[in-house]
Write a protein that holds these residues in place. Structure first.
Motif, PDB file in Angstrom:
ATOM      1  N   ILE A 162      -1.659  -3.996   6.986  1.00 30.75           N
ATOM      2  CA  ILE A 162      -0.704  -4.464   5.977  1.00 30.75           C
ATOM      3  C   ILE A 162      -0.211  -3.214   5.248  1.00 30.75           C
ATOM      4  CG2 ILE A 162      -0.294  -6.100   4.115  1.00 30.75           C
ATOM      5  CD1 ILE A 162      -1.442  -7.398   6.620  1.00 30.75           C
ATOM      6  N   SER A 163       1.031  -2.841   5.508  1.00 31.67           N
ATOM      7  CA  SER A 163       1.563  -1.607   4.956  1.00 31.67           C
ATOM      8  C   SER A 163       2.672  -1.922   3.957  1.00 31.67           C
ATOM      9  CB  SER A 163       2.100  -0.710   6.071  1.00 31.67           C
ATOM     10  OG  SER A 163       2.505   0.548   5.571  1.00 31.67           O
ATOM     11  N   GLY A 164       2.873  -0.996   3.029  1.00 28.55           N
ATOM     12  CA  GLY A 164       3.922  -1.170   2.024  1.00 28.55           C
ATOM     13  C   GLY A 164       3.677  -0.247   0.863  1.00 28.55           C
ATOM     14  N   THR A 165       4.603  -0.196  -0.047  1.00 29.58           N
ATOM     15  CA  THR A 165       4.492   0.679  -1.199  1.00 29.58           C
ATOM     16  C   THR A 165       3.864  -0.057  -2.371  1.00 29.58           C
ATOM     17  OG1 THR A 165       5.728   2.159  -2.655  1.00 29.58           O
ATOM     18  CG2 THR A 165       6.778   0.074  -2.050  1.00 29.58           C
ATOM     19  N   HIS A 166       3.674   0.634  -3.486  1.00 32.66           N
ATOM     20  CA  HIS A 166       3.199  -0.016  -4.702  1.00 32.66           C
ATOM     21  C   HIS A 166       4.190  -1.094  -5.118  1.00 32.66           C
ATOM     22  CE1 HIS A 166       0.045   2.812  -4.990  1.00 32.66           C
ATOM     23  NE2 HIS A 166       0.758   3.835  -5.424  1.00 32.66           N
ATOM     24  N   GLY A 167       3.661  -2.261  -5.477  1.00 32.64           N
ATOM     25  CA  GLY A 167       4.522  -3.346  -5.925  1.00 32.64           C
ATOM     26  C   GLY A 167       5.047  -4.228  -4.811  1.00 32.64           C
ATOM     27  N   SER A 168       4.711  -3.906  -3.564  1.00 29.99           N
ATOM     28  CA  SER A 168       5.176  -4.752  -2.454  1.00 29.99           C
ATOM     29  C   SER A 168       4.304  -5.981  -2.259  1.00 29.99           C
ATOM     30  CB  SER A 168       5.227  -3.936  -1.164  1.00 29.99           C
ATOM     31  OG  SER A 168       3.933  -3.469  -0.812  1.00 29.99           O
ATOM     32  N   GLY A 169       3.117  -5.986  -2.872  1.00 33.76           N
ATOM     33  CA  GLY A 169       2.229  -7.141  -2.763  1.00 33.76           C
ATOM     34  C   GLY A 169       1.249  -7.060  -1.619  1.00 33.76           C
ATOM     35  N   LYS A 170       1.023  -5.869  -1.067  1.00 33.40           N
ATOM     36  CA  LYS A 170       0.145  -5.780   0.105  1.00 33.40           C
ATOM     37  C   LYS A 170      -1.295  -6.149  -0.240  1.00 33.40           C
ATOM     38  CE  LYS A 170      -0.626  -0.778  -0.281  1.00 33.40           C
ATOM     39  NZ  LYS A 170       0.014  -0.695  -1.595  1.00 33.40           N
ATOM     40  N   SER A 171      -1.782  -5.718  -1.412  1.00 28.59           N
ATOM     41  CA  SER A 171      -3.159  -6.068  -1.797  1.00 28.59           C
ATOM     42  C   SER A 171      -3.286  -7.566  -2.060  1.00 28.59           C
ATOM     43  CB  SER A 171      -3.585  -5.268  -3.034  1.00 28.59           C
ATOM     44  OG  SER A 171      -3.597  -3.888  -2.752  1.00 28.59           O
ATOM     45  N   THR A 172      -2.281  -8.144  -2.694  1.00 30.10           N
ATOM     46  CA  THR A 172      -2.296  -9.591  -2.956  1.00 30.10           C
ATOM     47  C   THR A 172      -2.250 -10.376  -1.659  1.00 30.10           C
ATOM     48  OG1 THR A 172      -1.148  -9.197  -5.044  1.00 30.10           O
ATOM     49  CG2 THR A 172      -1.155 -11.456  -4.195  1.00 30.10           C
ATOM     50  N   CYS A 173      -1.418  -9.945  -0.727  1.00 23.56           N
ATOM     51  CA  CYS A 173      -1.310 -10.631   0.565  1.00 23.56           C
ATOM     52  C   CYS A 173      -2.597 -10.473   1.371  1.00 23.56           C
ATOM     53  CB  CYS A 173      -0.128 -10.088   1.358  1.00 23.56           C
ATOM     54  SG  CYS A 173       1.484 -10.538   0.670  1.00 23.56           S
ATOM     55  N   ALA A 220      -5.643  12.264  14.395  1.00 23.19           N
ATOM     56  CA  ALA A 220      -5.167  12.057  15.762  1.00 23.19           C
ATOM     57  C   ALA A 220      -6.088  11.118  16.540  1.00 23.19           C
ATOM     58  CB  ALA A 220      -5.067  13.399  16.485  1.00 23.19           C
ATOM     59  N   ARG A 221      -7.371  11.083  16.191  1.00 22.90           N
ATOM     60  CA  ARG A 221      -8.323  10.235  16.914  1.00 22.90           C
ATOM     61  C   ARG A 221      -8.344   8.796  16.404  1.00 22.90           C
ATOM     62  NH1 ARG A 221     -11.651  14.781  16.352  1.00 22.90           N
ATOM     63  NH2 ARG A 221     -13.076  13.719  14.914  1.00 22.90           N
ATOM     64  N   MET A 222      -7.601   8.509  15.353  1.00 17.92           N
ATOM     65  CA  MET A 222      -7.532   7.129  14.866  1.00 17.92           C
ATOM     66  C   MET A 222      -6.636   6.323  15.801  1.00 17.92           C
ATOM     67  SD  MET A 222      -7.153   7.655  10.746  1.00 17.92           S
ATOM     68  CE  MET A 222      -8.275   8.736   9.846  1.00 17.92           C
ATOM     69  N   PRO A 223      -7.121   5.213  16.366  1.00 21.61           N
ATOM     70  CA  PRO A 223      -6.311   4.441  17.324  1.00 21.61           C
ATOM     71  C   PRO A 223      -5.024   3.923  16.694  1.00 21.61           C
ATOM     72  CG  PRO A 223      -8.607   3.723  17.332  1.00 21.61           C
ATOM     73  CD  PRO A 223      -8.440   4.613  16.161  1.00 21.61           C
ATOM     74  N   ARG A 224      -4.005   3.796  17.516  1.00 24.61           N
ATOM     75  CA  ARG A 224      -2.736   3.238  17.039  1.00 24.61           C
ATOM     76  C   ARG A 224      -2.844   1.711  17.022  1.00 24.61           C
ATOM     77  NH1 ARG A 224       2.840   5.198  19.639  1.00 24.61           N
ATOM     78  NH2 ARG A 224       2.103   7.093  18.574  1.00 24.61           N
ATOM     79  N   PRO A 225      -2.683   1.076  15.890  1.00 29.43           N
ATOM     80  CA  PRO A 225      -2.833  -0.388  15.812  1.00 29.43           C
ATOM     81  C   PRO A 225      -1.682  -1.116  16.495  1.00 29.43           C
ATOM     82  CG  PRO A 225      -2.117   0.478  13.713  1.00 29.43           C
ATOM     83  CD  PRO A 225      -2.382   1.678  14.576  1.00 29.43           C
ATOM     84  N   GLU A 226      -1.987  -2.308  17.017  1.00 31.52           N
ATOM     85  CA  GLU A 226      -0.985  -3.127  17.697  1.00 31.52           C
ATOM     86  C   GLU A 226      -0.271  -4.076  16.749  1.00 31.52           C
ATOM     87  OE1 GLU A 226      -3.263  -5.077  20.675  1.00 31.52           O
ATOM     88  OE2 GLU A 226      -3.105  -3.434  22.103  1.00 31.52           O
ATOM     89  N   HIS A 227      -0.886  -4.366  15.603  1.00 31.34           N
ATOM     90  CA  HIS A 227      -0.328  -5.379  14.706  1.00 31.34           C
ATOM     91  C   HIS A 227      -0.143  -4.758  13.321  1.00 31.34           C
ATOM     92  CE1 HIS A 227      -1.268  -8.150  17.914  1.00 31.34           C
ATOM     93  NE2 HIS A 227      -2.516  -7.733  17.889  1.00 31.34           N
ATOM     94  N   VAL A 228       1.098  -4.354  13.045  1.00 27.91           N
ATOM     95  CA  VAL A 228       1.436  -3.721  11.775  1.00 27.91           C
ATOM     96  C   VAL A 228       2.496  -4.563  11.078  1.00 27.91           C
ATOM     97  CG1 VAL A 228       2.305  -1.639  10.655  1.00 27.91           C
ATOM     98  CG2 VAL A 228       0.952  -1.449  12.759  1.00 27.91           C
ATOM     99  N   PHE A 229       2.250  -4.912   9.824  1.00 24.41           N
ATOM    100  CA  PHE A 229       3.193  -5.689   9.026  1.00 24.41           C
ATOM    101  C   PHE A 229       3.606  -4.836   7.833  1.00 24.41           C
ATOM    102  CE2 PHE A 229       0.100  -8.970  10.659  1.00 24.41           C
ATOM    103  CZ  PHE A 229       0.863  -9.287  11.768  1.00 24.41           C
ATOM    104  N   VAL A 230       4.882  -4.507   7.766  1.00 24.82           N
ATOM    105  CA  VAL A 230       5.411  -3.651   6.708  1.00 24.82           C
ATOM    106  C   VAL A 230       6.103  -4.527   5.671  1.00 24.82           C
ATOM    107  CG1 VAL A 230       6.897  -1.711   6.159  1.00 24.82           C
ATOM    108  CG2 VAL A 230       5.733  -1.792   8.377  1.00 24.82           C
ATOM    109  N   LEU A 231       5.589  -4.514   4.455  1.00 25.33           N
ATOM    110  CA  LEU A 231       6.178  -5.277   3.356  1.00 25.33           C
ATOM    111  C   LEU A 231       7.209  -4.390   2.655  1.00 25.33           C
ATOM    112  CD1 LEU A 231       2.954  -6.927   1.873  1.00 25.33           C
ATOM    113  CD2 LEU A 231       4.444  -7.754   3.700  1.00 25.33           C
ATOM    114  N   GLU A 232       8.464  -4.758   2.780  1.00 27.49           N
ATOM    115  CA  GLU A 232       9.542  -3.962   2.201  1.00 27.49           C
ATOM    116  C   GLU A 232      10.050  -4.610   0.918  1.00 27.49           C
ATOM    117  OE1 GLU A 232      12.357  -3.691   5.405  1.00 27.49           O
ATOM    118  OE2 GLU A 232      11.470  -1.797   6.098  1.00 27.49           O
TER     119      GLU A 232
END
Length: 396
Positions: free
Chosen positions: A200-211, A325-337
């Motif tokens: 769950i990605s997004g900036t401050h105020g996008s609601g990512k922690s709440t979601c 670089a060793r952190m796997p690339r996730p398949e499911h990314v949700f960007v809250l804009e």
């Protein structure tokens, strides 16, 4: 839309399966517990099979919601099941007595005796009548105990006895239930096809922690779920020690070492989250290091070292970048804009210029080369959460 899930560790039975899915209208989780064998679980993992499966299916008829078996056979099985599970020192639940009275009002005792003779000869008519009498109010615990002993002895060939390890798991689960009031230890299900890691990605105020908190509340009663804020990982002893030293002597090498240690902490948290997902759990992560949000969470040593870095800085930067670089690339990314003005209005506990700058940075981020799903977080919170629930379930 149902997915298959495992049983809790203290309820793993061959011949049973579990399926779960959210109700499309209410969002509440539905749970279907499928039996391909008619199993009765007694105390501490002891399981009895009642060989009435074919008779149950062949006698079924349409009911108000789905097909139901003949009341004669259903009453017979209810008596045997209740005797095995309850007829000792515990009282028979009132609801069970009411259900049994309803079924017996529709049942034919001669049919029940015939079913016993055809499918379960070890339990004769006399034993069955004793079992039925033991469920009546006023029966002493001694009579119930002896009746239960007679029935379990007759069902000895149909018993699956637990191993010592299984008995231990059941004892621990019972202790957790009685001491904590539930739930059982590790009672939540795993996804049979394998769990998932969600970002769950997004900036401050996008609601990512709440979601993230809303998704956790929705999934946790039913699944093994963990949350991880990769931007603020649990600090190791080394990271804490370097933080203290930085306050005393804020020199560049200590700052580089602190960022390197933070990278290691983030890598370990990411590794733990992926292992959790591989074990059938659902990992919900925030601030996962990705190329588009590099400015918010990513390697820092090379940037801090300047245009002419020393050999020590280059070495630290290489190690730090190796962790990312060793952190796997996730398949499911949700960007809250969200619009920067909306982010500033929502995030009142931080300086407005800082929040606006981060929001504008995320709006300019290029997610085109990723699998990210972009979500308009400026809408009402309930709508955003509903979209996330749908996307998470599609991925599961």
């Amino acid at each position: 839309g149902f997915i298959q899930t495992t049983s809790p560790d203290d309820h793993k039975l061959l011949g049973t399966a579990h399926y779960r899915a959210p109700d499309p209208e209410s969002g509440r989780m539905l749970h279907i517990h499928v039996h391909t064998r008619l199993l009765v679980e007694a105390a501490r993992g002891l399981v009895y099979r009642l060989p009435f499966e074919d008779a149950l299916l062949s006698s079924s008829r349409p009911g108000p919601l789905f097909r139901v078996p003949a009341p004669d056979l259903e009453a017979l099985i209810l008596v045997l099941r209740t005797t095995v599970r309850w007829a000792s020192w515990r009282k028979v639940p009132k609801e069970t007595r009411e259900e049994l009275a309803y079924l017996e009002g529709l049942a034919d005792p001669r049919y029940q005796v015939d079913m016993l003779r055809r499918h379960l000869r070890s339990v004769g008519a006399d034993t069955y009548r004793r079992c039925r009498a033991a469920l009546n109010p006023g029966t002493t615990w001694r009579e119930r105990f002896i009746t239960r002993w007679r029935l379990t002895r007759a069902l000895g060939s149909y018993a699956r006895r637990p191993t010592l390890a299984e008995r231990t798991v059941h004892a621990l689960a019972a202790a957790a239930w009685h001491l904590r009031g539930g739930p059982r230890l590790d009672s939540r299900a795993r996804v049979t096809t394998g769990g998932r890691l969600f970002v769950i990605s997004g900036t401050h105020g996008s609601g990512k922690s709440t979601c993230t908190a809303a998704l956790l509340k929705w999934l946790k009663p039913h699944f093994r779920v963990m949350t991880a804020h990769v931007g603020r990982p649990p600090r190791s002893v080394i990271t804490r020690a370097l933080g203290v030293l930085l306050r005393v002597a804020p020199v560049a090498p200590l700052r580089w070492a602190w960022h390197l240690s933070i990278a290691r902490d983030r890598y370990r948290l990411v590794q733990r989250s992926w292992n959790f997902a591989l074990d059938g759990g659902v990992a919900l992560t925030e601030r996962y290091p990705l190329a588009p949000n590099h400015a918010l969470v990513g390697p820092r040593v090379r940037e801090l070292a300047g245009k002419q870095p020393s050999a020590l800085a280059l070495r630290m930067a290489t190690i730090e970048e190796g962790y990312y670089a060793r952190m796997p690339r996730p398949e499911h990314v949700f960007v809250l804009e969200v619009d920067p003005d909306v982010a500033v209005r929502r995030k009142t506990d931080e300086p407005s210029d800082y929040v606006r700058a981060r929001a504008e940075l995320m709006l300019r981020a290029d997610w085109s080369n990723t699998k990210a799903r972009r979500i308009d977080a400026g809408r009402p919170l309930e709508t955003v959460i509903a979209d996330l629930r749908r996307l998470v379930w599609e991925a599961l």
